[in-house]
Design a protein around this motif. Structure first.
Motif, PDB file in Angstrom:
ATOM      1  N   GLU A   1     110.256  15.044  56.022  1.00 44.75           N
ATOM      2  CA  GLU A   1     109.923  16.220  56.831  1.00 44.75           C
ATOM      3  C   GLU A   1     108.453  16.568  56.635  1.00 44.75           C
ATOM      4  O   GLU A   1     107.916  16.397  55.524  1.00 44.75           O
ATOM      5  CB  GLU A   1     110.853  17.368  56.452  1.00 44.75           C
TER       6      GLU A   1
ATOM      7  N   LEU B   1     105.445  19.136  56.250  1.00 41.35           N
ATOM      8  CA  LEU B   1     105.151  20.537  55.904  1.00 41.35           C
ATOM      9  C   LEU B   1     103.706  20.817  56.274  1.00 41.35           C
ATOM     10  O   LEU B   1     102.774  20.275  55.660  1.00 41.35           O
ATOM     11  CB  LEU B   1     105.447  20.798  54.428  1.00 41.35           C
TER      12      LEU B   1
ATOM     13  N   GLU C   1      99.388  20.867  50.576  1.00 38.51           N
ATOM     14  CA  GLU C   1      99.661  21.121  49.165  1.00 38.51           C
ATOM     15  C   GLU C   1      99.302  22.536  48.731  1.00 38.51           C
ATOM     16  O   GLU C   1      98.278  23.070  49.152  1.00 38.51           O
ATOM     17  CB  GLU C   1      98.838  20.151  48.303  1.00 38.51           C
TER      18      GLU C   1
END
Ligand code: 3AM
Length: 396
Positions: free
Chosen positions: A122, A124, A128
């Motif tokens: 997936e 994001l 980070e």
């Protein structure tokens, strides 16, 4: 052959590699970033493929592309040599296993071509948490709690499956950004007192500093399953295990708690608890648990947060918070948004006087090294593992 396989990816990162890479189900859009052995691309599942159901669930995916050549090349770095096909497959198997948690990056798919491995996961969009630390310098206590609680839930899920992550660090925490309007009203629950419910704003993740929404743990390259996940296994089986083995299992899960402690310390103040340019000095500091709440950065951080850090950065793993103890920690469970905001404001003002250009530069320098070599900073296990690899390589 070697030359054409490297040019397909390394020299044309924005191109359409699908044919060369034999990745029929996904189209690679752009490069997101690079890890030690991999490049990560944003991709979309191809609607015409047999896996078109993926398109509905994951409109976009992150594809970690590992060049097999890089894994087998005889680099000096012992870590590269130790990485092998088995390790990639192990990473995939573990990622699949732990993927059910809301706070773990979802595993989507795995492909292998003659030259590459593809781990599809997936996407994001925030990237980070590490980047957020660099951007914001440090997090308010509310944002720290918001981030660390989600990390703790991911670790809880892994530990309940008997899986240790072993590489918990801000680079391995990805997040989904959220938009929010700063509001004078508390947006997080102020207390559990039902009378105050009326004043409560709607819970909006990320409020308290920065637009960090859901946080997910990524990168299972160093993860290890340390005992049977079959909870139906009669306890008798475990009963035959030697005490030191049982202890080791428990203790090795505890390395993640140390990692959580390092992340919590780092996000609260903006620099890691253990740092030294000389690796042997650093290792020594870690093994003695030699860290301080450095002034003035830690002056206004609450006693509750410091207590949580102390309990996580406890050298003796049996005294260190385990995941359940940490999840029950008062600071982790407190909702104190307004105070957090006030402190943040106060801190920003005081920080201005404190931060000379030199100290900023020094901090940046420290951060730079910290990113490059952070696995060494985070877990004593990572240090031990590196040494083990070196011994192994020396023997081979
Ligand atoms: O190279 P940088 O640090 O910019 O954020 C991750 C890192 O970015 C990103 O890929 C790089 C190498 O790990 N990344 C990894 N997995 C991701 C995911 N699932 C991801 N970005 C978004 N979603």
């Amino acid at each position: 052959d070697e030359a054409s396989s490297s040019s397909s990816l390394d020299e044309d990162p924005e191109g359409d590699f699908v044919e060369q890479l034999e990745l029929q189900d996904y189209k690679l859009i752009s490069k997101i970033g690079e890890g030690a052995f991999s490049k990560v691309y944003r991709g979309v599942p191809r609607t015409e493929s047999s896996k078109s159901f993926l398109f509905k669930t994951f409109k976009q995916v992150a594809i970690k592309v590992i060049n097999k050549k890089h894994l087998t090349s005889s680099q000096k770095d012992s870590k590269s040599k130790a990485t092998s096909r088995e390790q990639v497959l192990k990473e995939v198997a573990i990622h699949r296993t732990v993927s059910a948690s809301e706070n773990v990056v979802s595993f989507v798919d795995f492909h292998e071509s003659p030259s590459y491995y593809f781990i599809v996961q997936e996407l994001l969009a925030g990237g980070e948490i590490f980047g957020e630390i660099v951007r914001l310098t440090y997090f308010s206590e509310d944002l720290s709690r918001h981030v660390i609680r989600q990390l703790a839930l991911a670790v809880k899920h892994m530990h309940s499956l008997g899986i240790v992550h072993r590489d918990i660090k801000p680079e391995n925490l990805l997040f989904e950004p959220v938009d929010f309007e700063p509001s004078p009203k508390p947006m997080l629950r102020k207390s559990d007192d039902p009378k105050s419910k009326q004043d409560e704003g709607v819970f909006k993740p990320g409020v308290g500093g920065g637009g960090v929404g859901i946080v997910k743990l990524a990168d299972f390259g160093l993860s290890k399953q340390i005992y049977s996940t079959n909870t139906k296994t009669p306890c008798g089986t475990v009963g035959y295990t030697a005490p030191e083995v049982v202890k080791d299992e428990r203790y090795s899960l505890q390395v993640d708690m140390w990692g959580i402690g390092c992340v919590l310390y780092t996000i609260l103040c903006g620099f890691p608890p253990f740092y030294d340019e000389k690796i042997d000095v650093l290792t020594e500091k870690i093994s003695r648990g030699e860290y301080i709440f450095l002034r003035p950065w830690w002056d206004e951080i609450s006693e509750g947060a410091k207590h949580a850090v102390r309990k996580l950065l406890e050298v003796d793993p049996s005294k260190r918070y385990n995941i359940d103890e940490f999840l029950a920690d008062p600071w982790l469970n407190s909702y104190d948004c307004l105070r957090g905001q006030a402190l943040k404001k106060h801190k920003n003002e005081s920080m201005e006087n404190v931060h000379t250009l030199a100290s900023k530069k020094k901090k940046r320098h420290a951060r730079h090294n910290f990113k490059r070599d952070s696995s060494l900073l985070y877990s004593p296990a990572a240090v031990a593992m590196r040494d083990a690899f070196e011994v192994n390589n020396a023997l081979q």
